[in-house]
Design an enzyme around this catalytic site. Structure first.
Site, mmCIF file in Angstrom:
data_model
loop_
_atom_site.group_PDB
_atom_site.id
_atom_site.type_symbol
_atom_site.label_atom_id
_atom_site.label_comp_id
_atom_site.label_asym_id
_atom_site.label_seq_id
_atom_site.Cartn_x
_atom_site.Cartn_y
_atom_site.Cartn_z
ATOM 1 N N ASP A 52 0.819 -1.205 0.000
ATOM 2 C CA ASP A 52 0.000 0.000 0.000
ATOM 3 C C ASP A 52 0.856 1.260 0.000
ATOM 4 O O ASP A 52 2.079 1.211 0.157
ATOM 5 C CB ASP A 52 -0.898 0.020 1.236
ATOM 6 C CG ASP A 52 -2.170 -0.798 1.063
ATOM 7 O OD1 ASP A 52 -2.468 -1.220 -0.073
ATOM 8 O OD2 ASP A 52 -2.877 -1.007 2.068
ATOM 9 N N TYR A 113 8.331 -9.912 6.173
ATOM 10 C CA TYR A 113 8.074 -8.488 6.389
ATOM 11 C C TYR A 113 8.634 -8.039 7.728
ATOM 12 O O TYR A 113 8.759 -8.831 8.670
ATOM 13 C CB TYR A 113 6.573 -8.195 6.341
ATOM 14 C CG TYR A 113 5.985 -8.277 4.960
ATOM 15 C CD1 TYR A 113 5.871 -7.148 4.156
ATOM 16 C CD2 TYR A 113 5.548 -9.492 4.441
ATOM 17 C CE1 TYR A 113 5.340 -7.225 2.883
ATOM 18 C CE2 TYR A 113 5.017 -9.579 3.167
ATOM 19 C CZ TYR A 113 4.912 -8.438 2.394
ATOM 20 O OH TYR A 113 4.388 -8.517 1.130
#
Length: 268
Positions: A52, A113
């Protein structure tokens, strides 16, 4: 056509996200524009994850099909030159020629991540936009204990965005660790694929545990509720980094393996 795998680093701040969109510049669009400028070819590249707006990457992996059999070294240097001239905050770290059935998204075994929190009273200057500033002391050991309640295969409905497009909320979370070094707290997550906003939802919820507002039992109860309303606040995108993608040593000769990753990896 020759297929190339590329490892990409980017600062997500200037972009509306990874995916090409009409409402602003994207990382995908920047790379495709560099390819067009270099080769004259209009290509559609595929990434291992669709981050995003504001989310960064140290090891996003993409693939692209080009008509010319470039040497990886020349292609990397040429694309970086075009990206730099365009003022993009994107860098091609590595290029490799791969088999035509390699797919950056569907061939992935695991995605890694990192979420960074700076826990201190003073506002961020050098780290602004690169970490979540929390002006409180957080107990990272409690955060880690709470995180272990989320590891494993679960229905993660509580921790996905209301508009998440994945067919199933079930995912297998291989790792969720919380460590501290001075004022920096790092949350590291590993899975084959993630749901939209899943890691940022984890980070916001674990912050509550670090503040002493939630216990590990509360975090487990939120998971078991399978209700988005039971989630803690969603952490801002600034602290999230796409670190790395793992692939098998031998890529199976199939375009679309049937796995959790069929739903993609649209997290952030």
């Amino acid at each position: 056509m020759p297929r190339f795998r590329m490892t990409v680093e980017y600062d997500g701040g200037p972009y509306v996200g990874w995916q090409r969109q009409e409402n602003g510049p994207s990382v995908q669009g920047a790379i495709e524009a560099a390819v067009l400028s270099l080769t004259g070819e209009t290509v559609s590249i595929r990434g291992a994850g669709r981050t995003d707006s504001g989310v960064h990457a140290m090891g996003q992996v993409i693939h692209a099909d080009l008509s010319k059999a470039w040497s990886p070294y020349q292609l990397q240097n040429a694309l970086n030159a075009h990206l730099r001239l365009a003022g993009e905050r994107v860098s091609i770290l590595d290029v490799e020629a791969v088999a035509e059935f390699f797919d950056a998204r569907f061939s992935a075994l695991r995605r890694h991540y990192l979420y960074r929190i700076v826990s201190r009273r003073a506002p961020l200057a050098l780290e602004a936009g690169k970490a979540w500033w929390v002006p409180k002391v957080l107990d990272h050991e409690v955060m880690h204990a709470a995180a272990q309640r989320l590891v494993g295969r679960h229905d993660f409905s509580t921790f996905r965005a209301a508009h998440c497009q994945a067919n199933s909320p079930v995912r297998t979370l291989d790792r969720l660790d919380v460590t501290r070094s001075g004022e920096l707290i790092e949350i590291r997550a590993t899975a084959q694929s993630f749901l939209h906003n899943q890691i940022r939802s984890f980070a916001g919820t674990l912050k509550l545990a670090g503040e002493g507002k939630w216990t590990p039992d509360d975090v487990e109860a939120a998971l078991e509720a399978r209700d988005r309303k039971a989630c803690g606040p969603v952490a801002p995108p600034d602290g999230l980094y796409f670190l790395q993608v793992d692939y098998p040593d031998v890529i199976p000769d199939r375009r679309r393996p049937v796995t959790d990753a069929d739903d993609g990896d649209n997290l952030s």
